[in-house]
Design a protein around this motif. Structure first.
Motif, PDB file in Angstrom:
ATOM      1  N   PRO A  64       0.823  -1.212   0.000  1.00  0.00           N
ATOM      2  CA  PRO A  64       0.000   0.000   0.000  1.00  0.00           C
ATOM      3  C   PRO A  64       0.856   1.261   0.000  1.00  0.00           C
ATOM      4  N   ALA A  65       0.476   2.222  -0.837  1.00  0.00           N
ATOM      5  CA  ALA A  65       1.198   3.493  -0.922  1.00  0.00           C
ATOM      6  C   ALA A  65       1.005   4.290   0.360  1.00  0.00           C
ATOM      7  N   CYS A  66       1.842   5.299   0.555  1.00  0.00           N
ATOM      8  CA  CYS A  66       1.709   6.147   1.743  1.00  0.00           C
ATOM      9  C   CYS A  66       0.532   7.101   1.561  1.00  0.00           C
ATOM     10  N   ALA A  67       0.233   7.873   2.593  1.00  0.00           N
ATOM     11  CA  ALA A  67      -0.893   8.799   2.551  1.00  0.00           C
ATOM     12  C   ALA A  67      -0.697   9.878   1.484  1.00  0.00           C
ATOM     13  N   GLN A  68       0.549  10.165   1.104  1.00  0.00           N
ATOM     14  CA  GLN A  68       0.842  11.156   0.070  1.00  0.00           C
ATOM     15  C   GLN A  68       0.810  10.546  -1.335  1.00  0.00           C
ATOM     16  N   GLY A  69       0.691   9.215  -1.410  1.00  0.00           N
ATOM     17  CA  GLY A  69       0.631   8.536  -2.697  1.00  0.00           C
ATOM     18  C   GLY A  69       1.964   8.018  -3.204  1.00  0.00           C
ATOM     19  N   HIS A  70       3.021   8.118  -2.417  1.00  0.00           N
ATOM     20  CA  HIS A  70       4.339   7.640  -2.844  1.00  0.00           C
ATOM     21  C   HIS A  70       4.391   6.114  -2.833  1.00  0.00           C
ATOM     22  N   ALA A  71       5.171   5.567  -3.746  1.00  0.00           N
ATOM     23  CA  ALA A  71       5.381   4.119  -3.781  1.00  0.00           C
ATOM     24  C   ALA A  71       6.237   3.713  -2.582  1.00  0.00           C
ATOM     25  N   VAL A  72       5.955   2.540  -2.055  1.00  0.00           N
ATOM     26  CA  VAL A  72       6.686   2.059  -0.874  1.00  0.00           C
ATOM     27  C   VAL A  72       7.644   0.954  -1.293  1.00  0.00           C
ATOM     28  N   ARG A  73       8.748   0.843  -0.566  1.00  0.00           N
ATOM     29  CA  ARG A  73       9.674  -0.257  -0.814  1.00  0.00           C
ATOM     30  C   ARG A  73       9.994  -0.943   0.501  1.00  0.00           C
ATOM     31  N   HIS A  74      10.264  -2.237   0.392  1.00  0.00           N
ATOM     32  CA  HIS A  74      10.589  -3.074   1.541  1.00  0.00           C
ATOM     33  C   HIS A  74      12.095  -3.286   1.560  1.00  0.00           C
ATOM     34  N   VAL A  75      12.724  -2.896   2.644  1.00  0.00           N
ATOM     35  CA  VAL A  75      14.170  -3.035   2.790  1.00  0.00           C
ATOM     36  C   VAL A  75      14.436  -4.010   3.938  1.00  0.00           C
ATOM     37  N   HIS A  76      15.326  -4.972   3.682  1.00  0.00           N
ATOM     38  CA  HIS A  76      15.721  -5.917   4.725  1.00  0.00           C
ATOM     39  C   HIS A  76      17.190  -5.687   5.048  1.00  0.00           C
TER      40      HIS A  76
ATOM     41  N   GLN B 201       9.281   6.484   6.949  1.00  0.00           N
ATOM     42  CA  GLN B 201       9.681   5.082   7.040  1.00  0.00           C
ATOM     43  C   GLN B 201       9.289   4.529   8.395  1.00  0.00           C
ATOM     44  N   THR B 202       9.167   3.213   8.461  1.00  0.00           N
ATOM     45  CA  THR B 202       8.833   2.555   9.720  1.00  0.00           C
ATOM     46  C   THR B 202      10.121   2.289  10.497  1.00  0.00           C
ATOM     47  N   ALA B 203       9.944   1.871  11.721  1.00  0.00           N
ATOM     48  CA  ALA B 203      11.087   1.396  12.501  1.00  0.00           C
ATOM     49  C   ALA B 203      11.472   0.015  11.958  1.00  0.00           C
ATOM     50  N   LYS B 204      12.604  -0.504  12.379  1.00  0.00           N
ATOM     51  CA  LYS B 204      13.023  -1.832  11.941  1.00  0.00           C
ATOM     52  C   LYS B 204      12.408  -2.881  12.853  1.00  0.00           C
ATOM     53  N   TYR B 205      11.894  -3.937  12.230  1.00  0.00           N
ATOM     54  CA  TYR B 205      11.271  -5.038  12.954  1.00  0.00           C
ATOM     55  C   TYR B 205      11.893  -6.345  12.515  1.00  0.00           C
ATOM     56  N   ALA B 206      11.895  -7.324  13.401  1.00  0.00           N
ATOM     57  CA  ALA B 206      12.427  -8.644  13.078  1.00  0.00           C
ATOM     58  C   ALA B 206      11.527  -9.348  12.064  1.00  0.00           C
ATOM     59  N   CYS B 207      10.234  -9.040  12.082  1.00  0.00           N
ATOM     60  CA  CYS B 207       9.258  -9.671  11.199  1.00  0.00           C
ATOM     61  C   CYS B 207       8.684  -8.621  10.245  1.00  0.00           C
ATOM     62  N   VAL B 208       8.589  -8.951   8.965  1.00  0.00           N
ATOM     63  CA  VAL B 208       8.052  -8.007   7.987  1.00  0.00           C
ATOM     64  C   VAL B 208       6.574  -7.706   8.261  1.00  0.00           C
ATOM     65  N   GLY B 209       5.854  -8.647   8.848  1.00  0.00           N
ATOM     66  CA  GLY B 209       4.444  -8.424   9.174  1.00  0.00           C
ATOM     67  C   GLY B 209       4.263  -7.283  10.169  1.00  0.00           C
ATOM     68  N   ASP B 210       5.172  -7.179  11.137  1.00  0.00           N
ATOM     69  CA  ASP B 210       5.095  -6.085  12.108  1.00  0.00           C
ATOM     70  C   ASP B 210       5.373  -4.737  11.439  1.00  0.00           C
ATOM     71  N   ALA B 211       6.328  -4.710  10.508  1.00  0.00           N
ATOM     72  CA  ALA B 211       6.629  -3.472   9.787  1.00  0.00           C
ATOM     73  C   ALA B 211       5.442  -3.060   8.927  1.00  0.00           C
ATOM     74  N   LEU B 212       4.807  -4.022   8.278  1.00  0.00           N
ATOM     75  CA  LEU B 212       3.639  -3.729   7.449  1.00  0.00           C
ATOM     76  C   LEU B 212       2.472  -3.238   8.295  1.00  0.00           C
ATOM     77  N   ARG B 213       2.300  -3.799   9.474  1.00  0.00           N
ATOM     78  CA  ARG B 213       1.239  -3.359  10.392  1.00  0.00           C
ATOM     79  C   ARG B 213       1.461  -1.899  10.804  1.00  0.00           C
ATOM     80  N   GLN B 214       2.708  -1.537  11.127  1.00  0.00           N
ATOM     81  CA  GLN B 214       2.994  -0.150  11.479  1.00  0.00           C
ATOM     82  C   GLN B 214       2.788   0.766  10.276  1.00  0.00           C
ATOM     83  N   TRP B 215       3.173   0.310   9.089  1.00  0.00           N
ATOM     84  CA  TRP B 215       3.003   1.126   7.875  1.00  0.00           C
ATOM     85  C   TRP B 215       1.530   1.444   7.640  1.00  0.00           C
ATOM     86  N   ARG B 216       0.692   0.439   7.785  1.00  0.00           N
ATOM     87  CA  ARG B 216      -0.750   0.659   7.592  1.00  0.00           C
ATOM     88  C   ARG B 216      -1.310   1.601   8.648  1.00  0.00           C
ATOM     89  N   ARG B 217      -0.840   1.466   9.871  1.00  0.00           N
ATOM     90  CA  ARG B 217      -1.310   2.344  10.957  1.00  0.00           C
ATOM     91  C   ARG B 217      -0.853   3.785  10.715  1.00  0.00           C
TER      92      ARG B 217
END
Length: 102
Positions: free
Chosen positions: A13-25, A44-60
């Motif tokens: 999902p894009a950010c609230a401004q419409g920018h494309a998002v990328r996943h960095v490990h 950007q989100t904080a770093k998480y051990a699990c990508v699901g947690d990062a995605l949850r913060q991104w959506r929030r």
């Protein structure tokens, strides 16, 4: 290089401004500052051990917030205002009447 960009088959999902998002490990251990993060041009989100947690913060972070509902005050009645009471004395509004020949 310790960071890798991961491509997803499903569009993130894009950010609230419409920018494309990328996943960095970041391949370092979590204790050394590694983990998964999602970022775009403006945040950007904080770093998480699990990508699901990062995605949850991104959506929030990028949830569309609705403006609070403003409730209008009840319409004031068009009737004449109530008479004022001052120390037991009622004063009613006086109206001048035109057209009477008296």
């Amino acid at each position: 290089m310790t960071q890798r960009q991961i491509a997803h088959q499903v569009t993130l999902p894009a950010c609230a401004q419409g920018h494309a998002v990328r996943h960095v490990h970041d391949l370092r251990r979590p204790e050394a500052g590694g983990g998964h993060l999602l970022e775009c041009e403006c945040r950007q989100t904080a770093k998480y051990a699990c990508v699901g947690d990062a995605l949850r913060q991104w959506r929030r972070m990028n949830a569309k917030r609705r403006a609070p509902i403003r409730r209008s005050e009840p319409a004031a009645q068009a009737a004449q205002p109530a008479p004022a009471t001052l120390a037991g004395i009622l004063q009613f509004p006086l109206a001048f009447v035109r057209g009477s020949g008296a």
